[in-house]
Design a protein around this motif. Structure first.
Motif, mmCIF file in Angstrom:
data_model
loop_
_atom_site.group_PDB
_atom_site.id
_atom_site.type_symbol
_atom_site.label_atom_id
_atom_site.label_comp_id
_atom_site.label_asym_id
_atom_site.label_seq_id
_atom_site.Cartn_x
_atom_site.Cartn_y
_atom_site.Cartn_z
ATOM 1 N N UNK A 130 0.812 -1.271 0.076
ATOM 2 C CA UNK A 130 0.180 -0.006 -0.105
ATOM 3 C C UNK A 130 0.900 1.268 0.093
ATOM 4 N N UNK A 131 0.520 1.958 -1.170
ATOM 5 C CA UNK A 131 1.644 3.284 -1.267
ATOM 6 C C UNK A 131 0.865 4.495 -0.965
ATOM 7 N N UNK A 134 -5.957 4.079 6.579
ATOM 8 C CA UNK A 134 -6.507 3.153 7.562
ATOM 9 C C UNK A 134 -5.861 3.880 9.100
ATOM 10 N N UNK A 135 -6.521 3.884 10.080
ATOM 11 C CA UNK A 135 -6.165 4.086 11.373
ATOM 12 C C UNK A 135 -4.839 3.806 12.051
ATOM 13 N N UNK A 136 -4.523 2.578 11.674
ATOM 14 C CA UNK A 136 -3.398 1.865 11.923
ATOM 15 C C UNK A 136 -2.045 2.151 11.320
ATOM 16 N N UNK A 137 -2.440 2.966 10.137
ATOM 17 C CA UNK A 137 -0.956 3.286 9.435
ATOM 18 C C UNK A 137 -0.897 4.974 9.295
ATOM 19 N N UNK A 138 0.299 5.413 9.317
ATOM 20 C CA UNK A 138 0.669 6.709 9.360
ATOM 21 C C UNK A 138 1.872 7.206 8.437
ATOM 22 N N UNK A 139 1.547 8.035 7.558
ATOM 23 C CA UNK A 139 2.744 8.353 6.792
ATOM 24 C C UNK A 139 3.075 9.963 7.016
ATOM 25 N N UNK A 149 5.704 11.502 5.504
ATOM 26 C CA UNK A 149 6.088 12.051 4.288
ATOM 27 C C UNK A 149 5.471 11.117 2.965
ATOM 28 N N UNK A 150 5.590 11.712 1.786
ATOM 29 C CA UNK A 150 5.231 10.772 0.583
ATOM 30 C C UNK A 150 6.372 10.680 -0.152
ATOM 31 N N UNK A 151 6.338 9.596 -1.036
ATOM 32 C CA UNK A 151 5.581 8.356 -0.675
ATOM 33 C C UNK A 151 6.085 7.599 0.459
ATOM 34 N N UNK A 152 4.991 6.957 1.073
ATOM 35 C CA UNK A 152 5.487 6.077 2.203
ATOM 36 C C UNK A 152 4.648 4.682 1.867
ATOM 37 N N UNK A 153 5.302 3.507 1.571
ATOM 38 C CA UNK A 153 4.922 2.183 1.299
ATOM 39 C C UNK A 153 4.857 1.427 2.423
ATOM 40 N N UNK A 154 3.724 0.588 2.740
ATOM 41 C CA UNK A 154 3.549 -0.150 3.669
ATOM 42 C C UNK A 154 3.396 -1.805 2.957
ATOM 43 N N UNK A 155 4.039 -2.549 3.632
ATOM 44 C CA UNK A 155 3.936 -3.936 3.162
ATOM 45 C C UNK A 155 3.034 -4.697 4.635
ATOM 46 N N UNK A 156 2.065 -5.266 4.071
ATOM 47 C CA UNK A 156 0.999 -5.558 5.200
ATOM 48 C C UNK A 156 0.602 -7.157 4.708
ATOM 49 N N UNK A 160 -2.400 -10.251 4.982
ATOM 50 C CA UNK A 160 -3.581 -10.080 4.367
ATOM 51 C C UNK A 160 -4.687 -9.711 5.419
ATOM 52 N N UNK A 161 -4.205 -9.611 6.551
ATOM 53 C CA UNK A 161 -5.235 -9.009 7.580
ATOM 54 C C UNK A 161 -5.091 -7.789 7.938
ATOM 55 N N UNK A 162 -4.137 -6.937 7.280
ATOM 56 C CA UNK A 162 -3.652 -5.601 7.336
ATOM 57 C C UNK A 162 -2.662 -5.197 8.489
ATOM 58 N N UNK A 163 -2.087 -6.218 9.023
ATOM 59 C CA UNK A 163 -0.834 -6.195 9.736
ATOM 60 C C UNK A 163 -0.044 -5.619 9.005
#
Length: 105
Positions: free
Chosen positions: A17-18, A59-64, A66-73, A75-78
């Motif tokens: 998720x970027x 989503x509430x559990x992720x914070x950026x 600066x951009x871009x910020x890429x999250x690797x999660x 399948x449950x969003x962890x």
């Protein structure tokens, strides 16, 4: 984001998720260079569901910060790994590999 979660669960894949903003030059560079790499595209398509979200709508559990910020999660969003800023394709691939390894533990 919700669609990516559903797809990831159904396909047994991880999520990338970027978080971007409309006028982010480094986001544009990430999409126009890094993510155009054919080897990286294959690795992403084989193992991940890729999604892009406005950084102000994370989503509430992720914070950026600066951009871009890429999250690797998973399948449950962890959250598995966070990658901040622009990176080259080879660096992106290393983060993706690390996320796959972390998810298997």
């Amino acid at each position: 984001y919700q669609a990516a979660l559903s797809q990831a669960k159904a396909q047994n894949k991880l999520i990338i998720l970027t978080a971007t903003l409309p006028n982010c030059p480094w986001c544009h560079k990430l999409f126009s260079t890094t993510l155009q790499d054919k080897t990286l595209q294959t690795a992403i398509n084989n193992n991940f569901i890729y999604a892009v979200v406005d950084a102000r709508e994370l989503p509430g559990n992720l914070h950026a910060m600066m951009t871009p910020t890429t999250f690797f999660l998973d399948a449950k969003g962890n959250l598995l790994i966070t990658m901040v800023g622009y990176v080259r394709a080879d660096e992106f691939a290393l983060f993706a590999d690390d996320a796959l390894k972390k998810a298997k533990k």
